[in-house]
Design a protein around this motif. Structure first.
Motif, mmCIF file in Angstrom:
data_model
loop_
_atom_site.group_PDB
_atom_site.id
_atom_site.type_symbol
_atom_site.label_atom_id
_atom_site.label_comp_id
_atom_site.label_asym_id
_atom_site.label_seq_id
_atom_site.Cartn_x
_atom_site.Cartn_y
_atom_site.Cartn_z
ATOM 1 N N GLY B 33 -48.158 -47.899 -19.769
ATOM 2 C CA GLY B 33 -49.151 -47.998 -18.706
ATOM 3 C C GLY B 33 -48.963 -46.964 -17.602
ATOM 4 N N LEU B 34 -47.736 -46.455 -17.448
ATOM 5 C CA LEU B 34 -47.450 -45.567 -16.307
ATOM 6 C C LEU B 34 -48.344 -44.322 -16.219
ATOM 7 N N PRO B 35 -48.543 -43.582 -17.343
ATOM 8 C CA PRO B 35 -49.414 -42.405 -17.226
ATOM 9 C C PRO B 35 -50.833 -42.775 -16.771
ATOM 10 N N TYR B 36 -51.339 -43.915 -17.229
ATOM 11 C CA TYR B 36 -52.677 -44.352 -16.803
ATOM 12 C C TYR B 36 -52.681 -44.630 -15.290
ATOM 13 N N ILE B 37 -51.621 -45.276 -14.810
ATOM 14 C CA ILE B 37 -51.566 -45.590 -13.370
ATOM 15 C C ILE B 37 -51.529 -44.290 -12.565
ATOM 16 N N VAL B 38 -50.649 -43.370 -12.979
ATOM 17 C CA VAL B 38 -50.492 -42.113 -12.241
ATOM 18 C C VAL B 38 -51.806 -41.334 -12.205
ATOM 19 N N TRP B 39 -52.443 -41.159 -13.373
ATOM 20 C CA TRP B 39 -53.673 -40.352 -13.408
ATOM 21 C C TRP B 39 -54.874 -41.101 -12.831
ATOM 22 N N GLY B 40 -54.824 -42.421 -12.874
ATOM 23 C CA GLY B 40 -55.869 -43.211 -12.220
ATOM 24 C C GLY B 40 -55.829 -42.989 -10.715
ATOM 25 N N VAL B 41 -54.619 -42.990 -10.157
ATOM 26 C CA VAL B 41 -54.464 -42.780 -8.711
ATOM 27 C C VAL B 41 -54.828 -41.340 -8.345
ATOM 28 N N VAL B 42 -54.378 -40.380 -9.158
ATOM 29 C CA VAL B 42 -54.664 -38.969 -8.856
ATOM 30 C C VAL B 42 -56.177 -38.704 -8.937
ATOM 31 N N GLY B 43 -56.801 -39.170 -10.019
ATOM 32 C CA GLY B 43 -58.249 -38.965 -10.186
ATOM 33 C C GLY B 43 -59.022 -39.653 -9.074
ATOM 34 N N GLY B 44 -58.638 -40.879 -8.763
ATOM 35 C CA GLY B 44 -59.324 -41.646 -7.719
ATOM 36 C C GLY B 44 -59.174 -40.986 -6.361
ATOM 37 N N SER B 45 -57.968 -40.540 -6.037
ATOM 38 C CA SER B 45 -57.754 -39.941 -4.711
ATOM 39 C C SER B 45 -58.494 -38.611 -4.606
ATOM 40 N N THR B 46 -58.579 -37.869 -5.702
ATOM 41 C CA THR B 46 -59.292 -36.582 -5.656
ATOM 42 C C THR B 46 -60.776 -36.801 -5.363
ATOM 43 N N ASP B 47 -61.388 -37.761 -6.064
ATOM 44 C CA ASP B 47 -62.812 -38.050 -5.814
ATOM 45 C C ASP B 47 -63.009 -38.584 -4.388
ATOM 46 N N PHE B 48 -62.092 -39.418 -3.946
ATOM 47 C CA PHE B 48 -62.183 -40.005 -2.603
ATOM 48 C C PHE B 48 -62.094 -38.906 -1.537
ATOM 49 N N VAL B 49 -61.107 -38.028 -1.706
ATOM 50 C CA VAL B 49 -60.902 -36.955 -0.728
ATOM 51 C C VAL B 49 -62.106 -36.010 -0.730
ATOM 52 N N THR B 50 -62.638 -35.715 -1.914
ATOM 53 C CA THR B 50 -63.815 -34.825 -1.989
ATOM 54 C C THR B 50 -64.981 -35.429 -1.210
ATOM 55 N N GLN B 51 -65.174 -36.740 -1.372
ATOM 56 C CA GLN B 51 -66.255 -37.414 -0.640
ATOM 57 C C GLN B 51 -66.019 -37.291 0.874
ATOM 58 N N VAL B 52 -64.793 -37.558 1.294
ATOM 59 C CA VAL B 52 -64.474 -37.557 2.731
ATOM 60 C C VAL B 52 -64.609 -36.146 3.307
ATOM 61 N N VAL B 53 -64.101 -35.135 2.578
ATOM 62 C CA VAL B 53 -64.081 -33.774 3.124
ATOM 63 C C VAL B 53 -65.449 -33.104 3.006
ATOM 64 N N VAL B 54 -66.042 -33.154 1.813
ATOM 65 C CA VAL B 54 -67.263 -32.377 1.563
ATOM 66 C C VAL B 54 -68.511 -33.057 2.127
ATOM 67 N N GLN B 56 -68.625 -36.049 4.116
ATOM 68 C CA GLN B 56 -68.540 -36.588 5.482
ATOM 69 C C GLN B 56 -67.801 -35.658 6.445
ATOM 70 N N HIS B 57 -67.597 -34.427 5.968
ATOM 71 C CA HIS B 57 -66.998 -33.387 6.811
ATOM 72 C C HIS B 57 -65.674 -33.809 7.442
ATOM 73 N N GLY B 58 -64.836 -34.424 6.637
ATOM 74 C CA GLY B 58 -63.504 -34.798 7.125
ATOM 75 C C GLY B 58 -62.593 -33.581 7.163
ATOM 76 N N ALA B 59 -61.351 -33.796 7.543
ATOM 77 C CA ALA B 59 -60.401 -32.683 7.671
ATOM 78 C C ALA B 59 -60.131 -32.042 6.317
#
Lengths: 92, 195
Positions: B33-54, B56-59
């Motif tokens: 399960g570990l690789p799924y957890i790691v890449w789930g978090v990485v993929g999720g955070s990348t999409d989240f950060v893109t939404q916030v930065v691009v 909603q003009h976040g930092a």
């Protein structure tokens, strides 16, 4: 029939390697259930015939020997099993 | 062991032994399960950060967080691969599963880096979800894992959901990764532990 595969130990070793990328010597020893020396000499014959390849590596600073089935070994196994099946059919 | 021609009885005995060995080996692969957890978090955070930065003009510095997480995940996978190589037996199916994810990852990365004029940032996010979702479903069928298959479906559904909530596409795709992939990883770890 394939002379080399008439030995049950060698046939068993090839069958163990059939669906594996590699198997270590201790794992083969555990599954085949013979002595180290006996398995070693059978595997040496398979390596010599080009049916199996041997790879020596280090894992956690300890030496480890792994075996892989070669395409030649896979073909020989298939042919041998087919021949055994035909022998059984003829006998029935 | 004598080495003469086999008689039918011996042939039957040898074939039975081969059958026994092959049926023992044919057990389902135990997906970690570990690789799924790691890449789930990485993929999720990348999409989240893109939404916030691009959107909603976040930092913009938040993009570095994504990059750091991605590099950490790559380092983890190298370590994970080294740990797998210490096992006594590596099945062909295990290697096949590794190749499926590796090809999905490389394809997505190449599209992100070299096809950015064709694929907008949400299209790139969707490509990651699509590739990993398809890989999880395929691996689910190979390893006979309903958890992996269901996680893959959730990832694919997140693309459709993102399509109909375009304003929040990044959050929806992120949820797909966190729930579909990370959640599948947690479920797999709880089901049979991680080696």
């Amino acid at each position: 029939m394939d002379e080399l595969l008439l030995s049950k130990i060698r046939l068993g070793a090839i069958a163990e390697l059939l669906t594996a990328e590699w198997v270590t010597f201790p794992a083969l020893l555990k599954s085949i259930g013979t002595t180290q020396g006996n398995l070693g000499s059978h595997l040496a014959k398979l390596v010599e015939a080009g049916y199996v390849s041997e790879e020596k590596t280090f894992v956690d600073k300890r030496p480890q020997t792994r075996y892989r089935l070669t395409p030649r070994g896979r073909e020989a196994f298939k042919k041998h099993v087919t021949e055994m099946q035909s022998l059984l059919q003829r006998a029935e | 062991m004598s080495e003469h021609e086999l008689d039918p009885l011996e042939a039957r005995d040898h074939l039975a032994m081969v059958d026994r060995i092959l049926s023992r080996i044919d057990e389902p692969v135990c997906l970690g399960g570990l690789p799924y957890i790691v890449w789930g978090v990485v993929g999720g955070s990348t999409d989240f950060v893109t939404q916030v930065v691009v959107v909603q003009h976040g930092a913009p510095s938040l993009l570095w967080v994504s990059l750091t997480l991605m590099l950490a995940a790559v380092a983890f996978m190298i370590y994970y691969g080294m740990r797998l190589s210490r096992k006594e037996r590596r099945g062909l199916l295990g290697r096949h599963i590794g190749n499926v994810f590796m090809i999905s990852w490389i394809t997505s990365l190449v599209m992100m880096l070299l096809a950015s004029h064709i694929f907008s940032y949400w299209a790139q996010g969707a490509i990651w979800s699509l590739m990993f979702g398809a890989a999880m479903m395929y691996v689910g069928t190979l390893a006979r894992s309903r958890i992996s298959f269901a996680g893959g479906i959730l990832l694919l559904l997140s693309i459709i959901a993102a399509n109909y909530s375009y304003q929040y596409a990044g959050y929806v795709l992120a949820a797909g990764f966190i729930i579909g992939m990370g959640g599948a990883g947690v479920a797999l770890s709880l089901a049979h532990g991680d080696e």
